[in-house]
Design an enzyme around this catalytic site. Structure first.
Site, PDB file in Angstrom:
ATOM      1  N   LYS A 157     -10.018   3.376  12.068  1.00 34.76           N
ATOM      2  CA  LYS A 157      -9.868   1.941  11.867  1.00 34.76           C
ATOM      3  C   LYS A 157      -8.395   1.604  11.625  1.00 34.76           C
ATOM      4  O   LYS A 157      -7.849   1.874  10.564  1.00 34.76           O
ATOM      5  CB  LYS A 157     -10.689   1.463  10.663  1.00 34.76           C
ATOM      6  N   GLU A 217      -3.329   8.531   0.634  1.00 34.14           N
ATOM      7  CA  GLU A 217      -1.866   8.432   0.768  1.00 34.14           C
ATOM      8  C   GLU A 217      -1.521   6.992   0.419  1.00 34.14           C
ATOM      9  O   GLU A 217      -1.765   6.085   1.223  1.00 34.14           O
ATOM     10  CB  GLU A 217      -1.437   8.714   2.212  1.00 34.14           C
ATOM     11  N   CYS A 234       6.357   3.772   2.975  1.00 30.30           N
ATOM     12  CA  CYS A 234       5.769   4.153   1.683  1.00 30.30           C
ATOM     13  C   CYS A 234       6.748   4.967   0.845  1.00 30.30           C
ATOM     14  O   CYS A 234       6.781   4.854  -0.366  1.00 30.30           O
ATOM     15  CB  CYS A 234       4.499   4.941   1.915  1.00 30.30           C
ATOM     16  N   GLU A 258       5.796  -2.034  -5.916  1.00 31.64           N
ATOM     17  CA  GLU A 258       6.173  -1.710  -4.541  1.00 31.64           C
ATOM     18  C   GLU A 258       6.350  -3.010  -3.766  1.00 31.64           C
ATOM     19  O   GLU A 258       5.429  -3.803  -3.641  1.00 31.64           O
ATOM     20  CB  GLU A 258       5.070  -0.870  -3.888  1.00 31.64           C
TER      21      GLU A 258
END
Ligand code: NAD
Length: 489
Positions: free
Chosen positions: A183, A258, A292, A391
């Site tokens: 997906k 992750e 990331c 973040e």
């Protein structure tokens, strides 16, 4: 310059059991080029019935038919071929990725796609090297282990490295004999759909890889909750990972996560300063900061702070956002208008909390359009400010001064995340000492943002668990069976 006309972009369908099908509801959603605001095409919007069809197709392909019976050597050949076809269609894949994501075509064609091909070939090599062992047990028995695949793997990927992060999951899952429902993120589904075609061309049997598109909050959720899915591999935000863990608890799925990061990039006064300035720039502005592992917290030793920040700000101010399709562009458009607003919101927060803006700090356009934010550097940041805690996932750097090693390590580790870090110093013993003390899954020394299929990648703390890439990834796609054989007459 590459253009959209060089690739044929059809309206997307779902790829289930080797066939292209419309979603059950017939609903579609658009995917937009963030550099121009134009709709590229429409995609099928799946729901839980489509999830069920995809999972059934994957289950069937796992349990019987050519894939279930295929030798590891033949699986390897198919994986190798997928890698070669990605190379063959590099231009097309690169163009699709750039149109969908806004990243420079230089990155898509020369960095992302070659690594996708390498990842498939790397795991092609492993397919024939996954084996059990014979174990010296007590008594008249032969005991051996089999290393077996898990079954249906749900591979859920984000929008920043759409095909690359899909390959990190799909390649080891297939190498170990699983089947997959992939997906992609709704903002960037195009390359995953093209991957499905390439896998079919490479001879992957029907149902082994299924690709479904639709919202994570409904369709992704249904995939995670589906009882016939054995494992979920997700790259995404930390809160998505938390929700997925909760949703997979009822069926006790294996999950690898992750997730996000707020990675420290530590520059000591004895570093090669020119190299460290370049490294700090690449660390945060590569991939528009939508990375990331971005080095989004820059720690600079007080002795060199002023000189360093001056050089860095000058370098950042020179980086001009450009048309992502121009091969000379090194800084593209943010992925989506919504993401741009989020990033601009953080910039406002940085200013409001008293950080000093020394470069960028505003939106801009290229040819009068697009979602661009100038490379932004804040100085005078404290590690407890919002821009140092959360973040941002955009081109915004928070610079923080430190006194000595103890201070640098303490501040670097003072974060809920632990994805990556870097240390810049000419003192090699100090570099290794600091590397050991940093709580992160990857530490770079005098470099930033290096990746290789053979090098494990993954998080400490709230950046997730499990490892992608390398031999370690295969532990997460296999399980061990103990077999006892009675040798008595
Ligand atoms: P996201 O969490 O919003 O979405 C990731 C994927 O999960 C998408 O495909 C989405 O549709 C799906 N999803 C969302 N909610 C779901 C649910 N409840 N159940 C199942 N699926 C669901 O992340 P994003 O905005 O696409 O990507 C950015 C994030 O990804 C950042 O936090 C970034 O740090 C992280 N990231 C991590 C790594 C890593 O390797 N650690 C790499 C790249 C990106």
């Amino acid at each position: 310059m590459a253009t959209a006309a060089q690739v044929q972009i059809k309206p997307g369908k779902l790829f289930i059991g080797g066939k292209w099908v419309d979603s059950t509801t017939g609903k579609t959603f658009p995917t937009v080029n963030p550099a121009t605001g134009e709709v590229i095409t429409h995609l099928a919007e799946g729901d839980e019935r489509d999830v069920d069809a995809a999972v059934r197709a994957a289950s069937q392909a796992f349990e019987s038919g050519p894939w279930a019976e295929m030798s590891a050597a033949d699986r390897a050949k198919i994986l190798w071929k997928i890698g070669d076809l990605i190379d063959k269609y590099n231009e097309e894949f690169g163009t699709l990725e750039t149109l969908d994501n806004g990243k420079p075509i230089f990155e898509s064609r020369q960095i992302d796609m070659p690594m996708v091909a390498e990842v498939f070939r790397y795991y092609a090599g492993w397919a024939t090297k996954i084996h059990g062992e014979t174990v010296p047990v007590r008594g008249p028995f032969l005991h051996y282990t089999l290393r077996e695949p898990l079954g249906v793997v749900a591979a859920i990927v984000p929008w920043n490295f759409p095909l690359l992060l899909a390959s990190w999951k799909v390649a080891p899952a297939l190498a170990t004999g699983n089947t997959v429902v992939l997906k992609p993120a709704s903002w960037t589904p195009l390359t995953a759909l093209r991957l499905a075609e390439v896998c079919q061309e490479a001879g992957l049997p029907d149902g082994v890889l299924n690709v479904i598109t639709g919202p994570g909050s409904t369709m992704g959720k249904a995939l995670v909750r589906h009882p016939a899915v054995a494992k979920v591999a997700i790259t995404g935000e930390t809160r998505t990972g938390q929700e997925i863990l909760r949703d997979s608890a009822d069926t006790l799925k294996r999950v690898t996560l992750e997730l996000g990061g707020k990675s420290p990039n530590i520059v000591f006064a004895d570093a090669d300063l020119e190299a460290a300035v370049r490294g700090a720039t690449i660390g945060i502005f590569y991939g528009k900061g939508e990375v990331c592992a971005a080095g989004s917290r820059l720690f600079v030793e007080k002795k060199i702070h002023d000189e360093f920040v001056e050089k860095l700000a000058a370098r950042a101010s020179k980086m001009q956002p450009g048309d992502p399709m121009d091969p000379k562009t090194r800084f593209g458009a943010l992925v989506h208008e919504k993401q741009m607003k989020t990033v601009l919101g953080y910039i406002e927060k940085g200013k409001a909390e008293g950080a000093k803006l020394v470069a960028g700090g505003e939106a801009t356009t290229v040819n009068g359009k697009g979602c661009y934010v100038k490379p932004t550097v804040f100085d005078g940041v404290r590690n407890d400010m919002t821009i140092a805690r959360e973040e941002i996932f955009g081109p915004v750097l928070a610079t923080i001064a430190f006194d000595d090693i103890e201070d640098a390590v303490r501040q670097a580790n003072d974060t809920p995340y632990g994805l990556a870090a870097a240390v810049w110093t000419r003192d090699i013993a100090k570099a290794h000492r600091v590397a050991r003390r940093i709580q992160a899954g990857t530490v770079w020394i005098n470099t930033y943002n290096n990746y290789d299929p053979a090098a494990a990648f993954g998080g400490y703390k709230m950046s997730g668990y499990g490892r992608e890439l390398s031999a370690h990834a295969m532990e997460h796609y296999t399980q061990v069976k103990s077999v006892w054989v009675n040798l008595k007459d």
